[in-house]
Design an enzyme around this catalytic site. Structure first.
Site, PDB file in Angstrom:
ATOM      1  N   SER A 118       0.836  -1.214   0.000  1.00  0.00           N
ATOM      2  CA  SER A 118       0.000   0.000   0.000  1.00  0.00           C
ATOM      3  C   SER A 118       0.862   1.250   0.000  1.00  0.00           C
ATOM      4  CB  SER A 118      -0.890   0.045   1.248  1.00  0.00           C
ATOM      5  OG  SER A 118      -1.887  -0.926   1.165  1.00  0.00           O
ATOM      6  N   ASP A 141       1.664  -9.162   9.156  1.00  0.00           N
ATOM      7  CA  ASP A 141       2.848  -9.900   8.674  1.00  0.00           C
ATOM      8  C   ASP A 141       4.150  -9.347   9.269  1.00  0.00           C
ATOM      9  OD1 ASP A 141       0.869 -10.977   7.112  1.00  0.00           O
ATOM     10  OD2 ASP A 141       1.427  -9.883   5.303  1.00  0.00           O
TER      11      ASP A 141
HETATM   12  O1  F6P Z   1      -1.024  -9.181   4.406  1.00  0.00           O
HETATM   13  C1  F6P Z   1      -1.936  -9.475   5.406  1.00  0.00           C
HETATM   14  C2  F6P Z   1      -2.639 -10.781   5.140  1.00  0.00           C
HETATM   15  O2  F6P Z   1      -3.513 -11.041   6.222  1.00  0.00           O
HETATM   16  C3  F6P Z   1      -1.701 -11.972   4.880  1.00  0.00           C
HETATM   17  O3  F6P Z   1      -1.145 -12.465   6.067  1.00  0.00           O
HETATM   18  C4  F6P Z   1      -2.643 -12.909   4.169  1.00  0.00           C
HETATM   19  O4  F6P Z   1      -1.947 -13.788   3.312  1.00  0.00           O
HETATM   20  C5  F6P Z   1      -3.500 -11.971   3.359  1.00  0.00           C
HETATM   21  O5  F6P Z   1      -3.422 -10.693   3.968  1.00  0.00           O
HETATM   22  C6  F6P Z   1      -4.945 -12.372   3.238  1.00  0.00           C
HETATM   23  O6  F6P Z   1      -5.583 -11.485   2.382  1.00  0.00           O
HETATM   24  P1  F6P Z   1      -7.145 -11.487   2.110  1.00  0.00           P
HETATM   25  O7  F6P Z   1      -7.780 -10.649   3.186  1.00  0.00           O
HETATM   26  O8  F6P Z   1      -7.276 -10.860   0.770  1.00  0.00           O
HETATM   27  O9  F6P Z   1      -7.625 -12.899   2.164  1.00  0.00           O
END
Ligand code: F6P
Length: 361
Positions: A118, A141
């Site tokens: 972002s 993360d």
């Molecule tokens: O980057 C944050 C995160 O929660 C990651 O740990 C995970 O792989 C991803 O986003 C999940 O994304 P979404 O909300 O699109 O399923």
């Protein structure tokens, strides 16, 4: 002259976002007498007509927002601020539309709360629009460069640790090897930290190669010591033995990380005869109530971001380093992620505790 600043949350949500919006609002109004505008759904609110924006007052935070997960402004991890869209039969550049709305709001600066991805997008956008920008790192993360703690990370580790606390009794009751798959993208921070805190026997992270044989040997060792169960934590981006990531194709056609837990469950069962069960923790790591540490980091980041604007410092990102808030150049952070170093002291701690963490040597 009264300053008007905008604030938005971008990318995947996490715990502590409401706390940082609160800190920005309180500091900007109480200390500097500015006006603060919350932009809805990342940059999506700026693409709407009328523009989806809300003026934030200190009274917005009288209630329990500080304590709540999610972001009351909404976020968005899909919208790309670049590319074309058609409006009233005319093709227009999305970034021009967003920048135009920002200018219409007569905002003097923008605070963007996001992860490395972002921040990269916001960097390009604000550069194009000549917008004064300050970034605040958030992501479960914890992979933002030059930053020890991102907002949301501590809560995610807590949730994963609690999950291990709840898996241990049922693992022991049924003599099972319990596998917990956690988030974290290409970084093993959540898995490593929760694994140590939650008493895991095996921690698998994307940064360190492992072998199923190595895991099996470790389970045999545990058995030999008289224990009837095991806890295994695996980060979602850990690869299968063929070197490929485990992924799931969703109905919308998008491919996301997922499935490494089940893969390991089958393999471990075949090799050790240990009954395995898999828990995929998923988005509960993002939606929980923020821990005290996430609220503190969020509060400190919010105050610092406003102070940077007051001092006319832009294109900076606030970061947590050596127990205090500092600021670094946006160029050094945007789009640059930080995974676990092989020399991370906690890897040594895990090894010293007898945890199998892969084939390190
Ligand atoms: O980057 C944050 C995160 O929660 C990651 O740990 C995970 O792989 C991803 O986003 C999940 O994304 P979404 O909300 O699109 O399923």
């Amino acid at each position: 002259m009264v300053k008007r600043i905008g604030i938005l949350t971008s990318g995947g949500d996490c715990a502590g976002l409401n706390a940082v919006i609160r800190a920005v609002t309180l500091r900007a109004i109480n200390q500097y007498g500015w006006q603060v505008y919350g932009l809805r759904d990342g940059t999506l609110g700026l693409m709407k007509d009328p523009i989806d924006v809300v003026e934030l007052k200190t009274s917005n935070f009288d209630g329990n927002l500080l304590r709540m997960g999610g972001t009351f402004l909404g976020s968005n991890n899909k919208g790309k601020p670049f590319g074309k869209i058609t409006r009233s039969g005319k093709e227009i550049e999305i970034s021009d539309l967003i920048i135009d709305s920002f200018k219409k709001l007569e905002l003097d600066a923008l605070i963007g709360i996001g992860g490395d991805g972002s921040l990269k997008l916001l960097q390009s956008l604000t550069k194009k629009g000549n917008i004064n920008f300050i970034g605040i790192p958030k992501t479960i993360d914890n992979d933002v460069k030059h930053n020890e703690l991102s907002i949301g990370y501590d809560t995610a580790v807590d949730v994963a640790t609690n999950a291990l606390d709840m898996l241990q009794p049922t693992a022991a009751s049924h003599r099972r090897a319990m596998i917990l798959e956690v988030m974290g993208r290409d970084a093993g921070h959540i898995a490593l930290n929760a694994g140590i805190a939650g008493g895991a026997d095996v921690i698998l992270i994307p940064e360190i190669p492992y072998s199923i044989k190595g895991i099996a040997k470790h389970i045999e060792k545990i058995r030999g010591e008289g224990r009837n169960h095991a806890l295994i934590v695996v980060a979602e981006a850990v690869k299968k033995e063929d070197g490929k990531k485990a992924t799931v194709k969703f109905v919308d056609g998008e491919v996301r990380l997922g499935g490494i837990g089940s893969y390991l469950g089958d393999k471990i069962y075949k090799l050790t005869d240990a009954e395995t069960r898999v828990t995929v923790l998923g988005h509960v790591q993002r939606g929980a109530q923020p821990t005290h540490r996430d609220r503190l980091i969020a509060s400190a980041f919010g105050v610092k971001a406003v102070d940077l604007i007051a001092n006319g410092k832009f294109n900076r990102v606030v970061v947590w380093q050596d127990r205090s808030v500092k600021d670094v150049s946006l160029n050094d952070i945007a789009g640059k992620s930080q995974t676990l170093s092989k020399n991370d002291p906690l890897i040594e701690v895990a090894t010293a505790l007898g945890i199998y963490i892969g084939d390190i040597n």
